[in-house]
Design an enzyme around this catalytic site. Sequence first.
Site, PDB file in Angstrom:
ATOM      1  N   GLU A  59       1.170  -0.779  -0.067  1.00 59.20           N
ATOM      2  CA  GLU A  59       0.023  -0.119  -0.195  1.00 59.20           C
ATOM      3  C   GLU A  59       0.338   0.753   0.181  1.00 59.20           C
ATOM      4  O   GLU A  59       2.115   1.179   0.793  1.00 59.20           O
ATOM      5  CB  GLU A  59      -0.598  -0.189   1.287  1.00 59.20           C
ATOM      6  CG  GLU A  59      -1.807   1.144   1.096  1.00 59.20           C
ATOM      7  CD  GLU A  59      -2.339   1.752   2.578  1.00 59.20           C
ATOM      8  OE1 GLU A  59      -2.545   0.133   3.517  1.00 59.20           O
ATOM      9  OE2 GLU A  59      -3.104   2.318   2.569  1.00 59.20           O
ATOM     10  N   ARG A 114       5.699 -12.263   9.808  1.00 60.85           N
ATOM     11  CA  ARG A 114       5.826 -11.584   9.132  1.00 60.85           C
ATOM     12  C   ARG A 114       7.687 -11.182  10.276  1.00 60.85           C
ATOM     13  O   ARG A 114       7.795 -11.625  11.005  1.00 60.85           O
ATOM     14  CB  ARG A 114       5.099 -10.195  10.072  1.00 60.85           C
ATOM     15  CG  ARG A 114       5.054  -9.861  11.034  1.00 60.85           C
ATOM     16  CD  ARG A 114       3.982  -8.921  10.863  1.00 60.85           C
ATOM     17  NE  ARG A 114       4.627  -7.726  11.227  1.00 60.85           N
ATOM     18  CZ  ARG A 114       3.479  -6.777   9.941  1.00 60.85           C
ATOM     19  NH1 ARG A 114       2.339  -7.559   9.173  1.00 60.85           N
ATOM     20  NH2 ARG A 114       3.310  -5.446   9.640  1.00 60.85           N
ATOM     21  N   LYS A 120       4.551   0.802   9.587  1.00 60.24           N
ATOM     22  CA  LYS A 120       5.002   1.901   8.782  1.00 60.24           C
ATOM     23  C   LYS A 120       3.984   3.042  10.072  1.00 60.24           C
ATOM     24  O   LYS A 120       5.005   4.235   9.406  1.00 60.24           O
ATOM     25  CB  LYS A 120       4.181   2.365   7.651  1.00 60.24           C
ATOM     26  CG  LYS A 120       5.476   0.727   7.001  1.00 60.24           C
ATOM     27  CD  LYS A 120       3.906   0.866   4.677  1.00 60.24           C
ATOM     28  CE  LYS A 120       3.448   0.390   4.861  1.00 60.24           C
ATOM     29  NZ  LYS A 120       2.569   0.022   3.699  1.00 60.24           N
TER      30      LYS A 120
END
Length: 576
Positions: free
Chosen positions: A52, A278, A288
């Site tokens: 994204e 992850r 982020k």
Amino acid sequence: MIKPVAPGGGDGRPAEANTPAATAPMDFIREIIARDLESGKHQGVATRFPPEPNGYLHIGHAKSICLNFGVAKEFGGTCNLRFDDTNPTKEDVEYVDSIIDSVHWLGFDWGDRLYYASDYFEQIYQYTVGLIRDGKAYVDELTAEQIREYRGTLTEPGKDSPWRNRPVDESLDLFARMRKGEFEDGTKVLRAKIDMASPNLNLRDPVIYRIRHATHHRTGDAWCLYPMYDYTHAISDAIEQITHSLCTLEFEDHRPLYDWTVDNLPVPSKPRQIEFARLNLTYTVMSKRKLLQLVQEGLVSGWDDPRMPTIVGLRRRGFTPESIREFAARIGVAKRENMVDVALLEDAVRDDLNRRAPRAMAVLRPLRVVIENYPEGQVEQIEIPANPEDPSMGNRAVPFSKVLYIEQDDFREVPPPKYFRLSPGREVRLRGTYFLKCERVVKDERGEIVELRCTYDPATRKGSSPEGRKVKATIHWVSAAHAIDAQVRLYDRLFTVPDPHDAEEGRDWKSYLNPGSLEVIEGCKVEPGLAKAGALEKFQFERLGYFCVDPDTAAGRLVFNRTVPLRDPWARIASR
Ligand code: ATP
Ligand code: MG
């Protein structure tokens, strides 16, 4: 079982262009893919990396990039780069550009397969109209808060919205008017009609469209109605005929919605979602949102601050794409969450730079040395291997003269036990050349050491050690008359704790920032061969570590970043 083809095979590209690491080990994902190919379920592999564009990529994304592009390459398939750009208020072309740049820099290429979920908005809209017509979605007029209340909890089922069973035609009409911009943000949403009693909250009639009067970085003001991330992601994968949709574990609970979406729309394919753990790294943060906060609050100098775990930060710090790919290969892919020691990342770059980085001498905290018996005005060019690990790199010539700089650390007026470097009356070897003996210490009026008066032994040049005389240390040096000034930036961990997060006692994650994570040293002296080094050029400063030229370097002002110190021999002994 069908084994992946050797990296570099398949489409005829050179091996370095698109491969994650020399040897990608089999993992559960590669096993699934191999089985799907063997059973004939799929004829080929198609993956995608779906960022994204709301921030810069970090080392966690690099893991996903190496996995997605890596398996595609190994199995002779394709990997798309697709921006999942469904949230106009947080996304920006700045991020799109940096992401494209970072994936390329890591060594991967998507050919002409660069896609944007926003390119599918019209198609997704049309699919959705069909969904409403099929009675599988409805316009809801509850507020966001009411929707939350109605959703229920893990232990209690949700309850139906009063709008759940409104006529299909009414939903179709309202949905069309939502698109036209007739309604305010938050007044209406479109929900999938699935199951308000499902044990999985993601299936309790999830919102799939929301009204957002906002300008999108690609579609501008064409839309004020945006599809939700989960829904869009599944459809985009299906449109691109992705075979294996690899994502991180937090999406495991969303998989039933992913499957519901591709099962209930007339999409051209039914991709399979597979989750993996992850990457979490010690002494840093990887969300982020948090990285953005560090940037916005000026706690770091920018996304590319060399302390940041971002790809641009690591690049500026001196990491190579090869070292990051190697790191990804070493940590592998698994299903269980874990925390990876940042030392593993540092090891990968050390191994890579040890092979490739030319050596140089640099003195970070200079101490002046005058060799009293060395002829005034004489300069010798000392030949030193550019890289002892790689003889093909040849030698470099380093000027030697009467006045030198050595590290302040390499001299002790009163040497502690086991200190073998220079001290009054003691001899050491100067790297690549003579023995040097300290005869006298010169101090200023405050008693600070300003200079050492030394002698050298002309018979000891080039590593020959005269009979019966041994020295216990070799130290590096730079000729004062030839040295170039540099600023050196030393980095330490960004946080003081392995897993910085908000603590129970109300302590904010940012309070764990390491105040000593950046140390700037002015007045360093480097050998003259570095004068023309260009931005991001990498060196091993002998005995000190790996350094690269910071882009802040301007004419006449060299700036170096320390990527990593040399391997700490104590750490290795301790770990044995
Ligand atoms: P946030 O950091 O805010 O949680 P995100 O990292 O999920 O966002 P995306 O742009 O959605 O941001 O990530 C793109 C892809 O990278 C996704 O497929 C995601 O699963 C993967 N990814 C993100 N973080 C990691 C990580 N730490 N380790 C491995 N893969 C990751
Ligand atoms: Mg995400």
